[in-house]
Design an enzyme around this catalytic site. Structure first.
Site, PDB file in Angstrom:
ATOM      1  N   GLY A  94       0.791  -1.233   0.000  1.00 32.48           N
ATOM      2  CA  GLY A  94       0.000   0.000   0.000  1.00 32.48           C
ATOM      3  C   GLY A  94       0.820   1.277   0.000  1.00 32.48           C
ATOM      4  O   GLY A  94       0.290   2.349  -0.290  1.00 32.48           O
ATOM      5  N   ASP A  95       2.097   1.181   0.331  1.00 33.92           N
ATOM      6  CA  ASP A  95       2.949   2.374   0.356  1.00 33.92           C
ATOM      7  C   ASP A  95       4.408   1.974   0.142  1.00 33.92           C
ATOM      8  O   ASP A  95       5.270   2.255   0.975  1.00 33.92           O
ATOM      9  CB  ASP A  95       2.771   3.115   1.685  1.00 33.92           C
ATOM     10  CG  ASP A  95       3.435   4.493   1.695  1.00 33.92           C
ATOM     11  OD1 ASP A  95       3.659   5.051   0.598  1.00 33.92           O
ATOM     12  OD2 ASP A  95       3.720   5.004   2.791  1.00 33.92           O
ATOM     13  N   LEU A  96       4.674   1.318  -0.977  1.00 33.37           N
ATOM     14  CA  LEU A  96       6.041   0.872  -1.275  1.00 33.37           C
ATOM     15  C   LEU A  96       6.891   2.063  -1.697  1.00 33.37           C
ATOM     16  O   LEU A  96       6.843   2.498  -2.839  1.00 33.37           O
ATOM     17  CB  LEU A  96       6.031  -0.167  -2.395  1.00 33.37           C
ATOM     18  CG  LEU A  96       5.752  -1.593  -2.004  1.00 33.37           C
ATOM     19  CD1 LEU A  96       5.740  -2.487  -3.232  1.00 33.37           C
ATOM     20  CD2 LEU A  96       6.760  -2.111  -0.996  1.00 33.37           C
TER      21      LEU A  96
END
Length: 135
Positions: A32-34
């Site tokens: 979700g937030d790489l």
């Protein structure tokens, strides 16, 4: 740093992240937030880059936006977020995402789903570019 060492370091990072993300996605974990802010590297100073297993030194953190999801779209968005993060925060290394993406494809557990993720990634990428152009 010598060009040869830079190339080894670039390959080391690409291999570590590409394999790690492929493993996450094979278990249907969407981060979700790489971004590089959510990747830690363990003690690289003592590593022989030519002989060392890169994946054991990378740790992904901050799973606050993570979820279990098997859709190719969500995996593609994960990859697109990483691409955008690398291009904005690490523009001096323009080939890094391409190398990570190549390793990711090589280590995808489910090859048919990997093809679908790649196709979705291209769609997501084109939507993102259109949004950047329009504003």
């Amino acid at each position: 740093m010598e060009k040869q060492n830079v190339d080894h370091l670039l390959n080391f990072i690409a291999q570590g992240l590409g394999i790690l993300i492929a493993k996450l996605h094979s278990k249907n974990i969407i981060h979700g937030d790489l971004t590089t802010s959510n990747v830690l590297l363990r003690n690289i100073d003592e590593v022989d880059l030519e002989k060392y297993d890169a994946t054991s030194n990378f740790v992904i953190i901050d799973f606050g936006l993570a979820r279990i999801e098997s859709s190719a779209e969500d995996k593609a968005v994960d990859l697109y977020v990483l691409e955008r993060a690398l291009s904005s925060a690490h523009s001096e290394i323009p080939l890094l995402f391409l190398k990570i993406f190549q390793i990711y494809q090589k280590y995808c557990a489910n090859k048919s789903q990997c093809k679908e993720v790649i196709s979705k990634y291209k769609e997501v990428q084109s939507r993102g570019r259109k949004r950047l152009m329009i504003g």
